[in-house]
Design an enzyme around this catalytic site. Structure first.
Site, PDB file in Angstrom:
ATOM      1  N   TRP A  50     -21.302  13.739  26.688  1.00 54.96           N
ATOM      2  CA  TRP A  50     -22.094  14.920  26.298  1.00 54.96           C
ATOM      3  C   TRP A  50     -22.867  14.502  25.054  1.00 54.96           C
ATOM      4  CZ3 TRP A  50     -22.760  19.729  28.588  1.00 54.96           C
ATOM      5  CH2 TRP A  50     -23.483  20.667  27.853  1.00 54.96           C
ATOM      6  N   ASP A  51     -24.130  14.061  25.250  1.00 54.96           N
ATOM      7  CA  ASP A  51     -24.906  13.551  24.115  1.00 54.96           C
ATOM      8  C   ASP A  51     -25.916  14.550  23.577  1.00 54.96           C
ATOM      9  OD1 ASP A  51     -26.861  13.518  26.091  1.00 54.96           O
ATOM     10  OD2 ASP A  51     -26.942  11.326  26.237  1.00 54.96           O
ATOM     11  N   CYS A  52     -25.968  15.743  24.186  1.00 55.88           N
ATOM     12  CA  CYS A  52     -26.856  16.830  23.748  1.00 55.88           C
ATOM     13  C   CYS A  52     -28.334  16.548  24.011  1.00 55.88           C
ATOM     14  CB  CYS A  52     -26.667  17.156  22.265  1.00 55.88           C
ATOM     15  SG  CYS A  52     -25.012  17.762  21.838  1.00 55.88           S
TER      16      CYS A  52
END
Length: 232
Positions: A35-37
């Site tokens: 989850w790297d945004c």
């Protein structure tokens, strides 16, 4: 494509009353998590023949922004939306989003397509996670699905630092993320449900293998992303 079968879900599950329609034969694959945004690559215009690009959001993770706005991972102000996190449908099925590396299938063929991933290893063996592909996955092998799970590791780009003020290496380990459900409290409250999903429904499985099939996207998923393929 022709349908190959139906997976009938329990009638008592309100969000799972419609059968999944298979659009391909099964194949074997692997999963990782992150989850790297970052703004999903499927949020850019022209990726595929779809109704609209995948929805991308402002820093609040809720307000929709223009498809042409630069990603927060490249100095812009466009990020992943909070509702891209996974959620349980029932004890044996959940929905969510992913990126994938499927050799021979360009993004024009896979962007906004959905796949039913039936886990074939670890504690989640036999469970099914239905995902919509909203970007290209890591080039670490064939048929790799990168499941989008808050607290699953921010990877190389870490847009969570500019979006949420996350540490420079993210919450927990940069690759792999938090190590326990208790550490989900480090995340902003808007993302904790997806982090908790990993330890509740997903049983903290570590990169389990899958048997996967392309399926017609459930409306519950496309309502979140805003993206539907015109032909599937």
């Amino acid at each position: 494509m022709a349908a190959f079968g139906l997976l009938l879900l329990p009638a008592t599950e309100a969000s799972a009353q419609t059968a999944l329609k298979y659009l391909s034969e099964p194949a074997s694959g692997q999963t990782v998590r992150a989850w790297d945004c970052c703004k999903p690559s499927g949020a850019w215009p022209g990726k595929a023949d779809v109704s609209t690009p995948v929805k991308a959001c402002a820093k609040d993770g809720v307000t929709a922004v223009s498809a042409t706005m630069q990603s927060g991972c490249a100095g812009g102000s466009s990020y992943a939306c909070n509702n891209n996190q996974p959620w349980a449908v029932n004890a044996n099925m959940s929905y969510g989003f992913a990126r994938a590396n499927l050799p021979g299938r360009p993004e024009s063929d896979t962007s906004c397509a959905c796949y039913a991933l039936q886990f074939t290893s670890s504690a989640v063996k036999g469970k099914t996670h239905v995902v919509q592909l909203i970007g290209q996955g890591p080039d670490i092998g064939a048929n790799v699905f990168e499941l989008l799970i808050p607290g699953g590791g921010v990877g190389l780009f870490n847009g969570c630092q500019s979006q949420w003020g996350a540490p420079s290496t993210g919450w927990g380990d940069q690759y792999g993320g938090v190590r326990s459900k208790a550490e989900c409290s480090q995340l902003p409250s808007q993302l904790r449900a997806g982090c908790n999903w990993r330890f509740d429904w997903f049983l903290n499985a570590d990169n389990p293998s899958v048997s996967f099939r392309r399926v017609k996207c459930p409306t519950a998923i496309t309502d979140r992303s805003g993206c539907r393929r015109k032909v599937d």
